[in-house]
Write a protein that holds these residues in place. Structure first.
Motif, PDB file in Angstrom:
ATOM      1  N   VAL A 162      24.663  11.003  63.058  1.00  0.00           N
ATOM      2  CA  VAL A 162      25.317  12.257  63.444  1.00  0.00           C
ATOM      3  C   VAL A 162      26.786  12.012  63.765  1.00  0.00           C
ATOM      4  O   VAL A 162      27.663  12.804  63.394  1.00  0.00           O
ATOM      5  N   GLY A 163      27.084  10.898  64.433  1.00  0.00           N
ATOM      6  CA  GLY A 163      28.459  10.594  64.829  1.00  0.00           C
ATOM      7  C   GLY A 163      29.412  10.504  63.661  1.00  0.00           C
ATOM      8  O   GLY A 163      30.551  10.987  63.724  1.00  0.00           O
ATOM      9  N   CYS A 164      28.963   9.889  62.573  1.00  0.00           N
ATOM     10  CA  CYS A 164      29.802   9.768  61.379  1.00  0.00           C
ATOM     11  C   CYS A 164      30.132  11.140  60.803  1.00  0.00           C
ATOM     12  O   CYS A 164      31.294  11.447  60.512  1.00  0.00           O
ATOM     13  N   HIS A 165      29.118  11.979  60.642  1.00  0.00           N
ATOM     14  CA  HIS A 165      29.319  13.313  60.064  1.00  0.00           C
ATOM     15  C   HIS A 165      30.200  14.187  60.953  1.00  0.00           C
ATOM     16  O   HIS A 165      31.074  14.909  60.455  1.00  0.00           O
ATOM     17  N   VAL A 166      29.984  14.133  62.259  1.00  0.00           N
ATOM     18  CA  VAL A 166      30.788  14.941  63.186  1.00  0.00           C
ATOM     19  C   VAL A 166      32.241  14.478  63.169  1.00  0.00           C
ATOM     20  O   VAL A 166      33.170  15.299  63.142  1.00  0.00           O
ATOM     21  N   SER A 167      32.457  13.167  63.169  1.00  0.00           N
ATOM     22  CA  SER A 167      33.825  12.628  63.159  1.00  0.00           C
ATOM     23  C   SER A 167      34.580  13.075  61.917  1.00  0.00           C
ATOM     24  O   SER A 167      35.750  13.481  61.991  1.00  0.00           O
ATOM     25  N   LEU A 168      33.935  13.000  60.758  1.00  0.00           N
ATOM     26  CA  LEU A 168      34.579  13.419  59.513  1.00  0.00           C
ATOM     27  C   LEU A 168      34.914  14.907  59.524  1.00  0.00           C
ATOM     28  O   LEU A 168      35.996  15.320  59.074  1.00  0.00           O
ATOM     29  N   ALA A 169      34.007  15.717  60.054  1.00  0.00           N
ATOM     30  CA  ALA A 169      34.246  17.168  60.108  1.00  0.00           C
ATOM     31  C   ALA A 169      35.426  17.495  61.027  1.00  0.00           C
ATOM     32  O   ALA A 169      36.252  18.355  60.711  1.00  0.00           O
ATOM     33  N   LEU A 170      35.500  16.807  62.161  1.00  0.00           N
ATOM     34  CA  LEU A 170      36.614  17.035  63.091  1.00  0.00           C
ATOM     35  C   LEU A 170      37.945  16.631  62.469  1.00  0.00           C
ATOM     36  O   LEU A 170      38.939  17.357  62.562  1.00  0.00           O
ATOM     37  N   ASN A 176      24.508  -2.997  58.490  1.00  0.00           N
ATOM     38  CA  ASN A 176      25.301  -2.832  57.266  1.00  0.00           C
ATOM     39  C   ASN A 176      25.459  -1.361  56.905  1.00  0.00           C
ATOM     40  O   ASN A 176      26.495  -0.956  56.360  1.00  0.00           O
ATOM     41  N   LEU A 177      24.451  -0.556  57.209  1.00  0.00           N
ATOM     42  CA  LEU A 177      24.560   0.882  56.972  1.00  0.00           C
ATOM     43  C   LEU A 177      25.609   1.485  57.906  1.00  0.00           C
ATOM     44  O   LEU A 177      26.404   2.341  57.499  1.00  0.00           O
ATOM     45  N   LYS A 178      25.636   1.024  59.135  1.00  0.00           N
ATOM     46  CA  LYS A 178      26.635   1.519  60.089  1.00  0.00           C
ATOM     47  C   LYS A 178      28.044   1.128  59.649  1.00  0.00           C
ATOM     48  O   LYS A 178      28.992   1.917  59.763  1.00  0.00           O
ATOM     49  N   ARG A 179      28.185  -0.099  59.131  1.00  0.00           N
ATOM     50  CA  ARG A 179      29.508  -0.545  58.685  1.00  0.00           C
ATOM     51  C   ARG A 179      29.932   0.177  57.404  1.00  0.00           C
ATOM     52  O   ARG A 179      31.130   0.385  57.169  1.00  0.00           O
ATOM     53  N   ALA A 180      28.961   0.567  56.595  1.00  0.00           N
ATOM     54  CA  ALA A 180      29.285   1.383  55.423  1.00  0.00           C
ATOM     55  C   ALA A 180      29.791   2.756  55.855  1.00  0.00           C
ATOM     56  O   ALA A 180      30.720   3.314  55.252  1.00  0.00           O
ATOM     57  N   ARG A 181      29.170   3.301  56.908  1.00  0.00           N
ATOM     58  CA  ARG A 181      29.669   4.581  57.450  1.00  0.00           C
ATOM     59  C   ARG A 181      31.081   4.409  57.989  1.00  0.00           C
ATOM     60  O   ARG A 181      31.933   5.296  57.849  1.00  0.00           O
ATOM     61  N   ARG A 182      31.333   3.260  58.647  1.00  0.00           N
ATOM     62  CA  ARG A 182      32.675   3.034  59.194  1.00  0.00           C
ATOM     63  C   ARG A 182      33.729   3.006  58.079  1.00  0.00           C
ATOM     64  O   ARG A 182      34.856   3.459  58.289  1.00  0.00           O
ATOM     65  N   LYS A 183      33.363   2.497  56.905  1.00  0.00           N
ATOM     66  CA  LYS A 183      34.310   2.504  55.791  1.00  0.00           C
ATOM     67  C   LYS A 183      34.679   3.930  55.402  1.00  0.00           C
ATOM     68  O   LYS A 183      35.834   4.221  55.070  1.00  0.00           O
ATOM     69  N   LEU A 184      33.690   4.838  55.448  1.00  0.00           N
ATOM     70  CA  LEU A 184      33.974   6.253  55.202  1.00  0.00           C
ATOM     71  C   LEU A 184      34.987   6.793  56.209  1.00  0.00           C
ATOM     72  O   LEU A 184      35.926   7.498  55.856  1.00  0.00           O
ATOM     73  N   LEU A 185      34.763   6.449  57.455  1.00  0.00           N
ATOM     74  CA  LEU A 185      35.642   6.925  58.520  1.00  0.00           C
ATOM     75  C   LEU A 185      37.041   6.329  58.385  1.00  0.00           C
ATOM     76  O   LEU A 185      38.043   7.024  58.586  1.00  0.00           O
TER      77      LEU A 185
END
Length: 418
Positions: A90-98, A118-127
Motif C-alpha cells: 500500500v505504501g508504494c502505491h500511495v507514495s506514487l499517487a501523492l 527483493n520485491l520491496k527493493r523492486a518497489r523502491r526502484k519505482l519510487l
C-alpha cells in the motif's frame, strides 16, 4: 733528519681528506636528516589517512539533500508527507499517487524479511524513478525520526509501516509488539514534539472486528474480541492513537483496510500464493468453516484503497498541539475501507483458474485455530458520506490486472537470473 721530516709532512698531506668539515657541520647534517625522515613519515601517515579513511561529511550532506529534495512539494497548497512503510504494498502505491499530484513525499522503510525483500527493493526502484527517496530505517529509531522531522516540516504523516499477517504472529509474536505498538508510539512521540504537529493518517485493519457475528462490520460495532495477536495490536494502536489525540492534540484518522489486493501485492496473501502455486502445478489449501461453511473476504482493490487514503489526507484537519502541548480539541476519525462485496475464497480460485488458464489442485480442509476469521464484510456508509467515495473495482477486474502484473514481473525476473 730533515729528509725524514719532509717525508712525514708529505705523508700527512696525502692523508688529509679532499674537504674538511668541522664537527658542528656533521651535527647539523644529522639533525637535518632526522627532521627530513620524520617529516616524510608524517606526510605518509597523512596521505594514508585521507586515502583510506571514510569521509562522513560529504555522504551525510548528500543524504540530507536527498531527504529535503524528495519532500519538496510543487505548490504552496501541496502537502509534505512522510510515508512509513513506503516500500510496502500500500505504501508504494500511495507514495506514487501523492507524488503524481504534486505533493512532497519522503519514504521510510526497514525492508524487513517477513516476505521477499527483493520485491520491496523492486518497489523502491519505482519510487526512485518517480523522484521519491526512501530512507532505510526503522520507526523505532527515535534519533532517525528526530533527524527527519528536523530536516522536513511535514504537514502529514501517512503511517503504513507495520508487521502484517495473521498466522505469522504464532511464530514471531514479539515482532508485532515491536512494530505495531512500540513503533507506533515512537512515531507519535516524534509527531507530538514537532512544531507544527503534522496530521496523522494510519492503517488499522478489518481484523479488529475479530469474532463479531454481526455483518456488515460498522465502525460503531464492538472491537474487543480480537481473534489474533495481529488484530490485538491493531486494536491497541487505535486506543493509543486516541490517547495521543486526546492529550497532545494530534489530528488522527484511522483506516480499517479490508483484504487489499492488486499489482505489487504481498506474497503472503492468499490470492498471491494461490497464483504462484496454481502456475507451478502445486496443490492449494482452501479453508472451510464449521459444517462445511463458506469462508469469504471483502476483497478491496489497491486503487480504491489509495483513493481512500488520499481522501483521508485531504480532509484531515490540522493538529492543535505544538511542541508537545495541546491547545485545543483535535480531529479523531475511524473509517472502514472495503469493497462491501464479500466473495467466497472458492470463487476467488475459480476466477484465477480462468485467468491463468490452469486448473487448480484444490484441497479443502477445516479452518485451523490460527487467528483467521470466517468472513469480513465492510459497511462503508461513513466513508461514502464523509469522504464521498465509492469503490470502483470488482474482484474479477482487479485479479485480471494482478495476474497481468504477476506474469510480467516474474517472467522478467527469470530472464535476469538466467
Amino acid at each position: 733528519m730533515s729528509v725524514m721530516k719532509t717525508v712525514s709532512v708529505s705523508n700527512i698531506e696525502k692523508l688529509k681528506p679532499e674537504k674538511y668539515y668541522p664537527p658542528f657541520i656533521h651535527h647539523h647534517r644529522f639533525r637535518f636528516f632526522k627532521r627530513t625522515l620524520w617529516s616524510s613519515i608524517f606526510l605518509i601517515f597523512i596521505l594514508f589517512f585521507f586515502i583510506f579513511s571514510p569521509s562522513p561529511s560529504p555522504t551525510h550532506t548528500d543524504w540530507e539533500k536527498r531527504v529535503t529534495k524528495s519532500a519538496r512539494n510543487t505548490t504552496a497548497s501541496s502537502f509534505t508527507v512522510l510515508v512509513t512503510g513506503a516500500a510496502g504494498f500500500v505504501g508504494c502505491h500511495v507514495s506514487l499517487a501523492l507524488k503524481h499530484r504534486g505533493d512532497g513525499v519522503l519514504g521510510l522503510d526497514n525492508f524487513n524479511r517477513y516476505y521477499d525483500p527483493n520485491l520491496k527493493r523492486a518497489r523502491r526502484k519505482l519510487l526512485t524513478r518517480a523522484g521519491i527517496f526512501v530512507v532505510e530505517g526503522d520507526i523505532n529509531d527515535s534519533q532517525l525520526l528526530r533527524k527527519l522531522f528536523d530536516l522536513v516540516p511535514f504537514t502529514h504523516v501517512m503511517h503504513l509501516a507495520a508487521q502484517a499477517g495473521v498466522r505469522y504472529a504464532m511464530q514471531n509474536p514479539s515482532s508485532y509488539i515491536h512494530s505495531n505498538v512500540n513503533g507506533f508510539v515512537n512515531l507519535l512521540e516524534a509527531c507530538k514534539l514537532a512544531n507544527p504537529q503534522p496530521a496523522v493518517v494510519w492503517a488499522s485493519s478489518s481484523s479488529v472486528y475479530g469474532l463479531n457475528s454481526k455483518v456488515p462490520f460498522s465502525e460503531k460495532d464492538r472491537t474487543d474480541q480480537p481473534a489474533s495477536l495481529y488484530a490485538a495490536t491493531k486494536k491497541a494502536g487505535e486506543e493509543i492513537a486516541h490517547t495521543y489525540n486526546h492529550i497532545y492534540g494530534i489530528s488522527i484518522s484511522g483506516l480499517r483496510f479490508f483484504t487489499v489486493y492488486g499489482p505489487w501485492g504481498r506474497p503472503d496473501m492468499a490470492y498471491f500464493f494461490f497464483t504462484k502455486n496454481i502456475l507451478k502445478g502445486k496443490q492449494i489449501t482452501i479453508f472451510e468453516s464449521a459444517n462445511h461453511g463458506t469462508v469469504a473476504r471483502d476483497f478491496t482493490y489497491i486503487d480504491d484503497i489509495v483513493k481512500g487514503c488520499l481522501s483521508a489526507l485531504d480532509t484531515a484537519k490540522k493538529s492543535t498541539g505544538s511542541g508537545g502541548k495541546k491547545k485545543g480539541n483535535a480531529q479523531f476519525r475511524i473509517y472502514n475501507l472495503g469493497n462491501t462485496s464479500p466473495v467466497p475464497v472458492t470463487e476467488l480460485v475459480t476466477i484465477l483458474e480462468k485467468l491463468l488458464k490452469v486448473k487448480a489442485k484444490r484441497k479443502v480442509v477445516p479452518m485451523p485455530r490460527n487467528g483467521d476469521v470466517r468472513f469480513t464484510h465492510a459497511n462503508i456508509s461513513r466513508w461514502q458520506r464523509e469522504l464521498g467515495y465509492m469503490p470502483a473495482t470488482d474482484l474479477k477486474s482487479g485479479l485480471s490486472k494482478f495476474v497481468k502484473w504477476y506474469l510480467n514481473f516474474y517472467s522478467a525476473s527469470k530472464k535476469k537470473s538466467v
